[in-house]
Scaffold this active site. Structure first.
Site, PDB file in Angstrom:
ATOM      1  N   ASP A  18       1.600   5.161   1.365  1.00 46.27           N
ATOM      2  CA  ASP A  18       1.345   6.272   2.275  1.00 46.27           C
ATOM      3  C   ASP A  18       1.777   7.527   1.539  1.00 46.27           C
ATOM      4  O   ASP A  18       2.852   7.564   0.927  1.00 46.27           O
ATOM      5  CB  ASP A  18       2.192   6.135   3.552  1.00 46.27           C
ATOM      6  CG  ASP A  18       1.889   4.827   4.283  1.00 46.27           C
ATOM      7  OD1 ASP A  18       0.734   4.640   4.690  1.00 46.27           O
ATOM      8  OD2 ASP A  18       2.809   3.993   4.421  1.00 46.27           O
ATOM      9  N   ASP A  65      10.655   7.558  12.214  1.00 42.97           N
ATOM     10  CA  ASP A  65      11.460   6.723  13.107  1.00 42.97           C
ATOM     11  C   ASP A  65      12.840   6.355  12.565  1.00 42.97           C
ATOM     12  O   ASP A  65      13.860   6.594  13.210  1.00 42.97           O
ATOM     13  CB  ASP A  65      10.680   5.465  13.550  1.00 42.97           C
ATOM     14  CG  ASP A  65       9.926   4.774  12.425  1.00 42.97           C
ATOM     15  OD1 ASP A  65      10.134   5.143  11.248  1.00 42.97           O
ATOM     16  OD2 ASP A  65       9.146   3.854  12.722  1.00 42.97           O
ATOM     17  N   ASP A 110       0.846  -1.188   0.000  1.00 47.49           N
ATOM     18  CA  ASP A 110       0.000   0.000   0.000  1.00 47.49           C
ATOM     19  C   ASP A 110       0.883   1.240   0.000  1.00 47.49           C
ATOM     20  O   ASP A 110       2.092   1.145   0.191  1.00 47.49           O
ATOM     21  CB  ASP A 110      -0.968   0.007   1.180  1.00 47.49           C
ATOM     22  CG  ASP A 110      -0.251  -0.211   2.485  1.00 47.49           C
ATOM     23  OD1 ASP A 110       0.931   0.160   2.587  1.00 47.49           O
ATOM     24  OD2 ASP A 110      -0.867  -0.749   3.416  1.00 47.49           O
TER      25      ASP A 110
HETATM   26  P1  ATP Z   1       4.544  -1.099   6.347  1.00 52.00           P
HETATM   27  O1  ATP Z   1       5.150  -1.736   5.169  1.00 52.00           O
HETATM   28  O2  ATP Z   1       4.388  -2.034   7.522  1.00 52.00           O
HETATM   29  O3  ATP Z   1       3.293  -0.308   6.059  1.00 52.00           O
HETATM   30  P2  ATP Z   1       5.650   1.491   6.870  1.00 52.00           P
HETATM   31  O4  ATP Z   1       7.046   1.943   7.141  1.00 52.00           O
HETATM   32  O5  ATP Z   1       4.966   2.073   5.675  1.00 52.00           O
HETATM   33  O6  ATP Z   1       5.680  -0.087   6.818  1.00 52.00           O
HETATM   34  P3  ATP Z   1       3.445   2.521   8.394  1.00 52.00           P
HETATM   35  O7  ATP Z   1       2.962   2.080   9.739  1.00 52.00           O
HETATM   36  O8  ATP Z   1       2.559   2.386   7.226  1.00 52.00           O
HETATM   37  O9  ATP Z   1       4.826   1.768   8.177  1.00 52.00           O
HETATM   38  O10 ATP Z   1       3.872   4.049   8.577  1.00 52.00           O
HETATM   39  C1  ATP Z   1       4.217   4.866   7.479  1.00 52.00           C
HETATM   40  C2  ATP Z   1       5.385   5.762   7.847  1.00 52.00           C
HETATM   41  O11 ATP Z   1       5.038   6.560   8.979  1.00 52.00           O
HETATM   42  C3  ATP Z   1       6.647   5.025   8.260  1.00 52.00           C
HETATM   43  O12 ATP Z   1       7.441   4.636   7.178  1.00 52.00           O
HETATM   44  C4  ATP Z   1       7.341   6.059   9.137  1.00 52.00           C
HETATM   45  O13 ATP Z   1       7.971   7.035   8.348  1.00 52.00           O
HETATM   46  C5  ATP Z   1       6.159   6.714   9.833  1.00 52.00           C
HETATM   47  N1  ATP Z   1       5.870   6.069  11.145  1.00 52.00           N
HETATM   48  C6  ATP Z   1       4.946   5.114  11.406  1.00 52.00           C
HETATM   49  N2  ATP Z   1       4.937   4.785  12.699  1.00 52.00           N
HETATM   50  C7  ATP Z   1       5.877   5.556  13.289  1.00 52.00           C
HETATM   51  C8  ATP Z   1       6.344   5.698  14.634  1.00 52.00           C
HETATM   52  N3  ATP Z   1       5.845   4.962  15.618  1.00 52.00           N
HETATM   53  N4  ATP Z   1       7.318   6.618  14.867  1.00 52.00           N
HETATM   54  C9  ATP Z   1       7.818   7.383  13.860  1.00 52.00           C
HETATM   55  N5  ATP Z   1       7.441   7.281  12.583  1.00 52.00           N
HETATM   56  C10 ATP Z   1       6.478   6.389  12.294  1.00 52.00           C
HETATM   57 MG    MG Z   2       2.849   1.703   5.199  1.00 53.51          MG
END
Ligand code: ATP
Ligand code: MG
Length: 361
Positions: free
Chosen positions: A45, A124, A43
């Site tokens: 973001d 993060d 997906d």
């Molecule tokens: P996934 O593939 O699991 O979706 P993701 O890195 O895209 O991995 P998401 O939970 O969708 O994770 O979050 C999107 C973005 O938001 C992350 O890449 C990061 O930049 C930021 N993010 C999410 N959670 C946190 C957190 N707890 N602290 C800081 N930044 C965060």
């Molecule tokens: Mg994501």
């Protein structure tokens, strides 16, 4: 670096509409990691300079504003939903003092609108703070050095690792997900804080941990993710029941089952459902609860429904798995013995969970 080309037209469309309205708009997070590593994103973001109201203005009824404290927009293109969030900055130390931090609110999201540069700093890990614009040059904004870290396979915190993990222990789990999903290493400055902050995960909001569990379940790296959690002492604070059985024969069964599920999910041979994922990881404890060998789950047993429901619930405690999902996972487990009873075949085929039970069987 040449721009990857595999972004879907729908995502480009969302970015184009924001940019045409004069806003900055980028893909960020997991999709950028995947694109750069030649994987297909699950997906997308999207991060933008537009406020949630402005996003709403651009997309009209295709946008829904959600969240009370951290407002963001869900933009729908057909049945696909994109999460569009406004650039934020970290709260100042003064602002931080006036906020409650232990009420389960997402600390990382609890902040004010800001610029792209500020938005990157509050994320993060460096590999999660790469902004990608497929429509215009420069295609990448990488203020935190995420691209070189991605190439080197390194998980590096943005800012002081100990502080960033202490301020939101869910990041410990997020770091280990990166290790498991991509085979990355923790940067040497991160390994010790990860171990030190692992116990703090117990203080995180169970609702957020449940969200992370669902994201883990959607991907074909479950076995690796739980193994990494175990290795770094995190599993006991995330899924205590799984941690307790990890070393025994039920643990071995669990790991084999998850590895096989991951293999099939990765190969597209398996249709993901939350209930099936929950049932799969609850199979080993259920089998144990049913008396393990010789008959275990396979033999008819009077109290089977109650035992299975309890064992699903306990497997995920204290995470708030909705009752309907616990019930569906139990039903999937309950159907398994019927695959060995020719007389039960008809009823089995008609059951709404049949196809998931068959996958697990
Ligand atoms: P996934 O593939 O699991 O979706 P993701 O890195 O895209 O991995 P998401 O939970 O969708 O994770 O979050 C999107 C973005 O938001 C992350 O890449 C990061 O930049 C930021 N993010 C999410 N959670 C946190 C957190 N707890 N602290 C800081 N930044 C965060
Ligand atoms: Mg994501």
């Amino acid at each position: 670096m040449a721009a990857p080309l595999s972004v879907t037209p729908a995502v480009k469309g969302v970015l184009a509409r924001l940019q045409d309205a004069g806003h900055q708009a980028y893909i960020v997070g997991g999709a950028v990691r995947d694109l750069l590593l030649d994987r297909v994103p699950k997906d997308y973001d999207i991060a933008t300079s537009a406020t949630p109201e402005e996003v709403r203005h651009v997309f009209g009824r295709a946008a829904r504003l959600i969240g009370r404290r951290f407002r963001l927009a869900h933009v729908y293109c057909g049945r696909t939903c994109y999460e569009v969030s406004t650039f934020r900055r970290e709260p100042s130390p003064e602002e931080r003092k006036t906020r409650a931090t232990d009420d389960g609110v997402m600390i990382w999201q609890d902040n004010q609108f800001g610029t792209l540069e500020q938005d990157a700093r509050r994320r993060d890990f460096t590999v999660n703070a790469i902004y990608y614009n497929p429509l215009r040059e420069p295609h990448f904004r990488d203020d935190c050095g995420g691209i070189p870290d991605l190439r080197a396979g390194l998980v590096r915190a943005i800012g002081d690792p100990g502080l960033r993990l202490a301020e939101d222990p869910v990041r410990v789990l997020r770091a280990l997900k990166l290790v498991a999903e991509y085979g990355f290493r923790l940067d040497s400055s991160l390994a010790t804080p990860v171990r030190e902050q692992a116990p703090a995960l117990s203080r995180s909001s169970p609702a957020r941990l449940y969200e992370e569990l669902l994201k883990i379940a959607r991907k074909p790296y479950c076995a690796e993710t739980f193994a990494a959690c175990r290795q770094y002492g995190l599993l006991q604070h995330f899924l205590p029941a799984m941690d307790r059985l990890w070393d025994g024969s039920a643990g071995e069964l669990l790991r084999r089952l998850l590895a096989e599920r991951d293999r099939r999910l990765g190969g597209g041979e398996y249709s993901h459902s939350r209930a099936l994922a929950l049932a799969t990881a609850a199979f080993a404890p259920a089998w144990l609860a049913m008396g393990a060998p010789p008959g275990g789950l396979w033999e008819h047993n009077e109290g089977i429904e109650k035992t299975l429901r309890e064992s699903v619930r306990k497997s995920y405690s204290p995470l708030p798995v909705p009752r309907v999902l616990t019930a569906r996972a139990r039903d999937i487990l309950l159907l398994l013995p019927r695959f060995r009873q020719p007389a039960a075949k008809r009823r089995l085929l008609r059951h709404p969970e049949y196809r998931y039970a068959r996958e697990l069987y």
